[in-house]
Design a protein around this motif. Sequence first.
Motif, PDB file in Angstrom:
ATOM      1  N   SER A  32       0.805  -1.216   0.000  1.00 21.64           N
ATOM      2  CA  SER A  32       0.000   0.000   0.000  1.00 21.64           C
ATOM      3  C   SER A  32       0.840   1.267   0.000  1.00 21.64           C
ATOM      4  O   SER A  32       0.324   2.336   0.282  1.00 21.64           O
ATOM      5  CB  SER A  32      -0.925   0.011   1.230  1.00 21.64           C
ATOM      6  OG  SER A  32      -0.167  -0.118   2.420  1.00 21.64           O
ATOM      7  N   ASP A  97      -1.382  -5.347   1.014  1.00 19.21           N
ATOM      8  CA  ASP A  97      -2.727  -5.014   0.580  1.00 19.21           C
ATOM      9  C   ASP A  97      -3.735  -5.866   1.362  1.00 19.21           C
ATOM     10  O   ASP A  97      -3.527  -7.077   1.532  1.00 19.21           O
ATOM     11  CB  ASP A  97      -2.864  -5.278  -0.923  1.00 19.21           C
ATOM     12  CG  ASP A  97      -4.225  -4.901  -1.453  1.00 19.21           C
ATOM     13  OD1 ASP A  97      -5.157  -5.703  -1.287  1.00 19.21           O
ATOM     14  OD2 ASP A  97      -4.350  -3.811  -2.038  1.00 19.21           O
ATOM     15  N   SER A 312       1.040   5.702  -5.087  1.00 14.20           N
ATOM     16  CA  SER A 312       0.828   5.408  -3.688  1.00 14.20           C
ATOM     17  C   SER A 312       1.454   6.491  -2.856  1.00 14.20           C
ATOM     18  O   SER A 312       2.533   6.965  -3.134  1.00 14.20           O
ATOM     19  CB  SER A 312       1.410   4.053  -3.333  1.00 14.20           C
ATOM     20  OG  SER A 312       2.766   4.028  -3.628  1.00 14.20           O
TER      21      SER A 312
END
Length: 491
Positions: A32, A97, A312
């Motif tokens: 992430s 994730d 990100s």
Amino acid sequence: MPDLPTPQDDTETALFSECWDAVLSYADLCTSGSLTAHQLATEAFTLGMREVRAAASTHVRGAGRRTARLPVIPALLTAVRTTAATWEADGQGHRLDPDLRLWLNSEAAARFSGPPLQRPVALRGLRDMQEADAALLWLAEVEALPLPTVARRLGLEPAGVADELDQVRTLFRDRCHRAHLDSPMDAQCRSYARLLDAVTRSPTAQTPGDLSRHLATCVQCAEAAACLRLHGGGLPAALAGGVIGWGGLAYLERRRRATEVRLGAGRPGTADPGDQEEGTGRHRALRGGLLAAAVLLSALALGVSMMPFGGSGDDTAVAQDERQPVADPGVSRTTPRPTATGSSSAPPAAPRTEGTPGRRKPDPEPQGTTSATHPAGEPSASATTRSARCRVAYELDSQWPDGFQATVTVTTDRALSGWQVSWSFRDGQQVGQMWDATVHQNGSRVTATAADYNKTVAAHGTLSFGFLGTWTDANRTPHAFALNGAPCTLG
């Protein structure tokens, strides 16, 4: 965190530059944040190269049948999945994730590390091939590289690489068929095995209704069918999903976009540097410069391929939900990548910076959402005022009894800051799942609305999304396509 291994020779130097982008691309899907993605990629690359070197050193020519192993790129991608599983087991799962974490703790993930005969057919079929054949199949089908590039990379004759690829596809099918027959299966699956082989051999063969119903409920046989059916364009997805596992389809899309960027960056008519003859020192210097440019272009291709999914943000950013972390627009994204002279004391230093404000990664499998609040029918008048002249390409990627997969690509003449694409089905088809857009269907009229991460489209740019659907008596191409209410031409 370990440093990336140092290339042992010129061959590994070229290998590093070719493989790093693939590893980082998949690691970015699994995490992430950009920093976390680089950490996962570095650990996985180190683990994967150690295993690749060990496998190469234990193979003795003439000593009999080789030990089954994957080509380098899928082996490194497998190392990413293995490293992610180690993070989860060691209490570092919060860095991954959320959907990947669910998958890692499911029976689907257990298949990849369980008994060999229960692993996915595509994985076993690819491992059972000669490494050169398996590499040709992977580079052409999953990495989506042009055949001349694949031929040059593998040392093949460009004129004959297409025929060789057809032979390799057939060989892969045979390996998968054998793997499927060797798999533990119940009596019903066993009774359909011969029929499944016969139906998937011919592009015109009709699938009997009972077999179709069985494939809809049996994961094992459905995976085998995808590998055995060489026609219909489903082989890349079968390979990526069967070898990589979670995120296979999203990885496949990223690699295709990266290849499109590489091809689009060159000028028409420019000779491929790999086709030029080597000779004098001037030629070698020119080739070295072109190689350096190719490495930089590879980094650019990866960055652009990630752009539709957004960048990100900081790893400490707070997520609004599990699927869409939100980053500070002012935070830039810097991701190192290896150089041709990688050092064992520090990670490679050629940074790649992206300044996209938010990040939304694609689902590992088509996971569209159906909007219950979206207006049914045509777009509003305000949307029409923002309309753009457009052209639509509708591609039926694959079709089976009662179901199909399709991709819609729209080229717009004007820049868009948001879009809705609508069309009408002719034969009562129904959309099930959609990715890269949200879907609303009212009767035969379907409206696909941009996701948060792909709302912006440049002038003369394209937008694309795909979906799964069902059909009964016929499955003709839809009509009356419109972009933000303005009619589009189909073709």
